[in-house]
Design a protein around this motif. Structure first.
Motif, mmCIF file in Angstrom:
data_model
loop_
_atom_site.group_PDB
_atom_site.id
_atom_site.type_symbol
_atom_site.label_atom_id
_atom_site.label_comp_id
_atom_site.label_asym_id
_atom_site.label_seq_id
_atom_site.Cartn_x
_atom_site.Cartn_y
_atom_site.Cartn_z
ATOM 1 N N SER A 283 0.823 -1.207 0.000
ATOM 2 C CA SER A 283 0.000 0.000 0.000
ATOM 3 C C SER A 283 0.859 1.259 0.000
ATOM 4 O O SER A 283 0.647 2.174 -0.812
ATOM 5 C CB SER A 283 -0.933 0.004 1.222
ATOM 6 N N TYR A 284 1.845 1.316 0.888
ATOM 7 C CA TYR A 284 2.728 2.481 0.944
ATOM 8 C C TYR A 284 3.532 2.628 -0.349
ATOM 9 O O TYR A 284 3.696 3.730 -0.887
ATOM 10 C CB TYR A 284 3.688 2.361 2.137
ATOM 11 N N MET A 285 4.040 1.502 -0.856
ATOM 12 C CA MET A 285 4.863 1.548 -2.059
ATOM 13 C C MET A 285 4.054 2.035 -3.265
ATOM 14 O O MET A 285 4.503 2.883 -4.038
ATOM 15 C CB MET A 285 5.449 0.165 -2.351
ATOM 16 N N MET A 286 2.821 1.512 -3.410
ATOM 17 C CA MET A 286 1.967 1.923 -4.515
ATOM 18 C C MET A 286 1.525 3.376 -4.366
ATOM 19 O O MET A 286 1.341 4.085 -5.361
ATOM 20 C CB MET A 286 0.737 1.015 -4.598
ATOM 21 N N TRP A 287 1.349 3.815 -3.135
ATOM 22 C CA TRP A 287 0.958 5.210 -2.900
ATOM 23 C C TRP A 287 2.043 6.154 -3.408
ATOM 24 O O TRP A 287 1.764 7.097 -4.152
ATOM 25 C CB TRP A 287 0.706 5.423 -1.410
ATOM 26 N N TYR A 288 3.293 5.892 -3.027
ATOM 27 C CA TYR A 288 4.391 6.750 -3.472
ATOM 28 C C TYR A 288 4.579 6.682 -4.982
ATOM 29 O O TYR A 288 4.824 7.699 -5.638
ATOM 30 C CB TYR A 288 5.681 6.343 -2.759
ATOM 31 N N LYS A 289 4.464 5.476 -5.537
ATOM 32 C CA LYS A 289 4.639 5.328 -6.977
ATOM 33 C C LYS A 289 3.524 6.036 -7.732
ATOM 34 O O LYS A 289 3.764 6.724 -8.737
ATOM 35 C CB LYS A 289 4.667 3.846 -7.352
ATOM 36 N N GLY A 290 2.280 5.887 -7.265
ATOM 37 C CA GLY A 290 1.154 6.550 -7.903
ATOM 38 C C GLY A 290 1.289 8.062 -7.853
ATOM 39 O O GLY A 290 0.988 8.761 -8.829
ATOM 40 N N ASN A 291 1.765 8.571 -6.707
ATOM 41 C CA ASN A 291 1.973 10.014 -6.573
ATOM 42 C C ASN A 291 2.955 10.538 -7.620
ATOM 43 O O ASN A 291 2.784 11.628 -8.167
ATOM 44 C CB ASN A 291 2.502 10.346 -5.174
ATOM 45 N N SER A 292 3.999 9.760 -7.870
ATOM 46 C CA SER A 292 5.024 10.208 -8.814
ATOM 47 C C SER A 292 4.522 10.189 -10.257
ATOM 48 O O SER A 292 5.088 10.856 -11.121
ATOM 49 C CB SER A 292 6.268 9.321 -8.698
ATOM 50 N N MET A 293 3.448 9.429 -10.517
ATOM 51 C CA MET A 293 2.956 9.289 -11.880
ATOM 52 C C MET A 293 1.775 10.203 -12.200
ATOM 53 O O MET A 293 1.650 10.695 -13.320
ATOM 54 C CB MET A 293 2.562 7.822 -12.135
ATOM 55 N N CYS A 294 0.897 10.419 -11.219
ATOM 56 C CA CYS A 294 -0.286 11.247 -11.494
ATOM 57 C C CYS A 294 -0.306 12.521 -10.659
ATOM 58 O O CYS A 294 -1.270 13.281 -10.717
ATOM 59 C CB CYS A 294 -1.567 10.450 -11.278
ATOM 60 N N GLY A 295 0.749 12.737 -9.869
ATOM 61 C CA GLY A 295 0.806 13.936 -9.040
ATOM 62 C C GLY A 295 0.410 13.630 -7.608
ATOM 63 O O GLY A 295 -0.464 12.798 -7.358
ATOM 64 N N ALA A 296 1.052 14.293 -6.672
ATOM 65 C CA ALA A 296 0.811 14.019 -5.261
ATOM 66 C C ALA A 296 -0.624 14.315 -4.857
ATOM 67 O O ALA A 296 -1.226 13.594 -4.054
ATOM 68 C CB ALA A 296 1.779 14.836 -4.398
ATOM 69 N N ALA A 297 -1.197 15.388 -5.418
ATOM 70 C CA ALA A 297 -2.551 15.780 -5.023
ATOM 71 C C ALA A 297 -3.572 14.716 -5.404
ATOM 72 O O ALA A 297 -4.352 14.251 -4.556
ATOM 73 C CB ALA A 297 -2.909 17.114 -5.679
ATOM 74 N N LEU A 298 -3.564 14.296 -6.675
ATOM 75 C CA LEU A 298 -4.511 13.284 -7.119
ATOM 76 C C LEU A 298 -4.177 11.927 -6.505
ATOM 77 O O LEU A 298 -5.078 11.147 -6.170
ATOM 78 C CB LEU A 298 -4.507 13.193 -8.642
ATOM 79 N N GLY A 299 -2.886 11.624 -6.348
ATOM 80 C CA GLY A 299 -2.486 10.374 -5.715
ATOM 81 C C GLY A 299 -3.006 10.282 -4.295
ATOM 82 O O GLY A 299 -3.462 9.229 -3.844
ATOM 83 N N MET A 300 -2.951 11.397 -3.559
ATOM 84 C CA MET A 300 -3.463 11.437 -2.193
ATOM 85 C C MET A 300 -4.964 11.186 -2.177
ATOM 86 O O MET A 300 -5.486 10.463 -1.321
ATOM 87 C CB MET A 300 -3.153 12.795 -1.567
ATOM 88 N N ALA A 301 -5.679 11.770 -3.142
ATOM 89 C CA ALA A 301 -7.123 11.569 -3.219
ATOM 90 C C ALA A 301 -7.463 10.110 -3.521
ATOM 91 O O ALA A 301 -8.386 9.540 -2.931
ATOM 92 C CB ALA A 301 -7.719 12.477 -4.286
ATOM 93 N N CYS A 302 -6.719 9.501 -4.452
ATOM 94 C CA CYS A 302 -6.978 8.101 -4.812
ATOM 95 C C CYS A 302 -6.674 7.171 -3.638
ATOM 96 O O CYS A 302 -7.423 6.233 -3.364
ATOM 97 C CB CYS A 302 -6.139 7.709 -6.025
ATOM 98 N N ASN A 303 -5.569 7.421 -2.937
ATOM 99 C CA ASN A 303 -5.222 6.613 -1.776
ATOM 100 C C ASN A 303 -6.276 6.772 -0.680
ATOM 101 O O ASN A 303 -6.557 5.832 0.070
ATOM 102 C CB ASN A 303 -3.846 7.007 -1.249
ATOM 103 N N GLY A 304 -6.865 7.958 -0.589
ATOM 104 C CA GLY A 304 -7.869 8.221 0.440
ATOM 105 C C GLY A 304 -9.131 7.403 0.284
ATOM 106 O O GLY A 304 -9.987 7.412 1.175
ATOM 107 N N THR A 305 -9.263 6.675 -0.845
ATOM 108 C CA THR A 305 -10.427 5.801 -1.000
ATOM 109 C C THR A 305 -10.408 4.657 0.003
ATOM 110 O O THR A 305 -11.383 3.907 0.097
ATOM 111 C CB THR A 305 -10.491 5.218 -2.422
ATOM 112 N N TYR A 306 -9.332 4.539 0.797
ATOM 113 C CA TYR A 306 -9.333 3.501 1.833
ATOM 114 C C TYR A 306 -10.398 3.785 2.891
ATOM 115 O O TYR A 306 -10.754 2.892 3.672
ATOM 116 C CB TYR A 306 -7.946 3.346 2.472
#
Length: 361
Positions: A283-306
């Motif tokens: 979860s943590y690894m995918m969160w950081y990787k996703g942030n680097s690909m779609c931007g920290a702001a949108l990555g944070m929103a997507c991760n927040g679906t937990y």
């Protein structure tokens, strides 16, 4: 003329690759939220097996109320974070980055990740586990307030932007948390639910602060190295700092050592705790990787679906497959979880941008 056509084709190809990269980043960030849900479910399941069933049983194995509520919660967090650290180190070794991990620890970004781990491990992760044990999966959307708290702390600590849209998103998140909290004052609410929700707020506060610190650290080092530092320090700090302190508070300095040995040697529980540690690491690894690909702001929103996936996974794993009672949620809590996701999205970005990007493509 030929050069112009070639340039236009190159621009179109670049936009197509960027769009694919962007969409893949969103998918990865969403997956991190799902894995966080499974981490919550398997951790809680592990803490019902083996020696844990004796500790939380009718006789409580002679443990005090303080030890059962707080020491066992911290122990569950410590075991999970330690398992997660082992998975992270194995992954770094396979990728040939273990040497980089050792070299980065004593650097400025490495020390920032250590600070993030100390906040997120002994404080937030333990508060999260204690809240789960006291109030159930209803605390998960509460902890999802961390992006809202992170936005506020970012404004205070780093003078980051906090505009009207972000303030609206924060208001939506707070409103959703009040909806969830309202279920704890109902007549049939389990004993300790209100305290569990309050403790969950502590987890959200710590994770919000950790997000600010970790964001700075991972801007200068490989995110996979940063995650390995974070998980390793979180596990160690729980084992050698928090647990002994709580043991002394419980009146027996050797109590935490004895309980830790029993926890790590309880096979039926460790199977599930090892799985929860793997889910936490992914979860943590995918969160950081996703942030680097779609931007920290949108990555944070997507991760927040937990805030949705957490209760859902707990319901599936604990309620449906394991047949443990008490893991169903009232409709208002499900609605509040979805509302929390909306609030997080509004904080992270202008939702209309999603449609604008689609139109541009």
């Amino acid at each position: 003329m030929v050069n112009t056509i070639a340039n236009e084709a190159a621009v179109v190809a670049k936009k197509k690759l960027s769009a694919q990269f962007y969409k893949k980043g969103i998918t990865i960030a969403l997956f991190s939220g799902l894995m966080y849900g499974f981490y919550s479910a398997f951790l809680t399941l592990g803490m019902t097996k083996g020696v844990w069933s004796d500790w939380y049983g009718v006789n409580s194995a002679g443990l005090s109320a303080f030890a059962i509520t707080y020491l066992l919660g911290a122990l569950g967090s410590a075991v999970n974070d330690t398992c997660s650290a082992v998975w992270a180190i194995i992954y770094a070794s396979v990728k040939g980055k273990f040497g980089d991990f050792l070299r980065c620890i004593n650097t400025t970004p490495g020390r920032m990740m250590i600070l993030a781990a100390l906040i997120g491990g002994p404080i937030s992760s333990t508060a999260y586990v204690v809240g789960l044990q006291m109030a159930g999966s209803i605390v998960i959307p509460i902890t999802a307030l961390c992006p809202a708290i992170g936005a506020i702390l970012g404004r205070i600590l780093f003078k980051q932007e906090l505009n009207k849209r972000m303030m609206l998103g924060i208001a939506i998140c707070v409103g959703a948390s009040f909806m969830i909290g309202s279920t704890s004052v109902a007549g049939d609410a389990p004993k300790g639910m209100l305290l569990g929700i309050i403790i969950a707020f502590i987890a959200a506060l710590g994770w919000g602060f950790e997000g600010c610190v970790a964001g700075y650290g991972t801007s200068m080092i490989d995110s996979e190295i940063g995650i390995t530092i974070r998980q390793a320090i979180a596990g160690l700090s729980n084992l050698i700092i928090l647990l002994p302190v709580l043991g002394m508070m419980a009146g027996n300095v050797n109590l935490s050592t004895n309980l830790t040995i029993q926890a790590f040697t309880s096979g039926p529980a460790m199977i599930w705790l090892a799985i929860s540690g793997l889910c936490a690491f992914v979860s943590y690894m995918m969160w950081y990787k996703g942030n680097s690909m779609c931007g920290a702001a949108l990555g944070m929103a997507c991760n927040g679906t937990y805030s949705f996936w957490g209760p859902f996974c707990c319901w599936i794993v604990l309620g449906v497959f394991s047949g443990i009672e008490g893991w169903s949620l009232p409709p208002i809590a499900w609605g509040a979880a979805v509302l929390m996701i909306v609030g997080i999205l509004v904080i992270a970005m202008n939702p209309l941008d999603l449609f604008r990007k689609k139109e541009e493509k």
